[in-house]
Design a protein around this motif. Sequence first.
Motif, PDB file in Angstrom:
ATOM      1  N   VAL A 193      37.812  48.471  45.216  1.00  0.00           N
ATOM      2  CA  VAL A 193      37.258  48.133  44.231  1.00  0.00           C
ATOM      3  C   VAL A 193      35.799  48.854  44.150  1.00  0.00           C
ATOM      4  CG1 VAL A 193      35.198  46.525  45.197  1.00  0.00           C
ATOM      5  CG2 VAL A 193      36.907  46.268  45.927  1.00  0.00           C
ATOM      6  N   ILE A 228      36.944  41.105  45.449  1.00  0.00           N
ATOM      7  CA  ILE A 228      37.508  42.069  46.560  1.00  0.00           C
ATOM      8  C   ILE A 228      38.907  41.352  46.924  1.00  0.00           C
ATOM      9  CG2 ILE A 228      36.678  43.491  49.286  1.00  0.00           C
ATOM     10  CD1 ILE A 228      34.033  42.926  47.413  1.00  0.00           C
ATOM     11  N   THR A 249      39.678  46.660  40.976  1.00  0.00           N
ATOM     12  CA  THR A 249      38.885  45.626  40.813  1.00  0.00           C
ATOM     13  C   THR A 249      37.050  46.718  40.527  1.00  0.00           C
ATOM     14  OG1 THR A 249      39.990  44.083  41.626  1.00  0.00           O
ATOM     15  CG2 THR A 249      37.952  43.994  40.306  1.00  0.00           C
TER      16      THR A 249
END
Length: 241
Positions: free
Chosen positions: A169, A163, A148
């Motif tokens: 991330v 998250i 992400t």
Amino acid sequence: MSGTLYGVGLGPGDPDLMTLKAHRLISSARVIAYPAPDTGESFARSIAAAIIPASAREIPIVVPMRVDRFPAQDIYDKAAAEIAGVLRAGEDVVTLCEGDPFFFGSFMYLFERLSEEFPTQVVPGVTSLTACAAQLQRPLTARNDVLTIIPGPLPDVDIRAKIEEAQAVAIMKVGRHLGRLKSLLKDMGLLEQAGYVERASLPGQKVARLVDLKAETAPYFSMILIYKGDEAWTLPPSFSS
């Protein structure tokens, strides 16, 4: 016949990370366009400066650099109109874009204005995301991990939710949000797993474990990378930069 519009990714900053295709197009270009701030030099141009032909016509697209989002629609409208005139005259235009044109790249604003009328080619570049992972010396993601990418200016509640759903991330556009992001990640128990990179591949590059970083603000070109998936990947205990 009209000319072709090229959106050329330059990579994160080190000229050696330009692709061969980018090098070929820039070094033979007759017209070069690039984003530029209203003060100081253009970062995009500086990456390619050594190979821009002295005879090339240059079209700087001057976008004021502001903390808050600047309404740049009029600026890109004007730049697109100037570039369209060159393309209609049969000349190609090579547009420089740091990183990759379609990964937070400024070229996308010209693409949406010009690609329906003119032949357009997008030349991908090494992204800041992969450059930061390389400098951090830890893989980004693997197998079925969800990666992400989160803009740092988002509110804490949104960042936390994104998250929690991801295994890997990347937080981009850290800048003045660094202190707030560090506090959030500490609260989530992720500070020890977070790596920090600023100005990846450039002479002023800094690489650190986020927990060791004392600063509370960062440059615009900075990123936090976190891995919390199933692989046994950890950060080096220290970095030399």
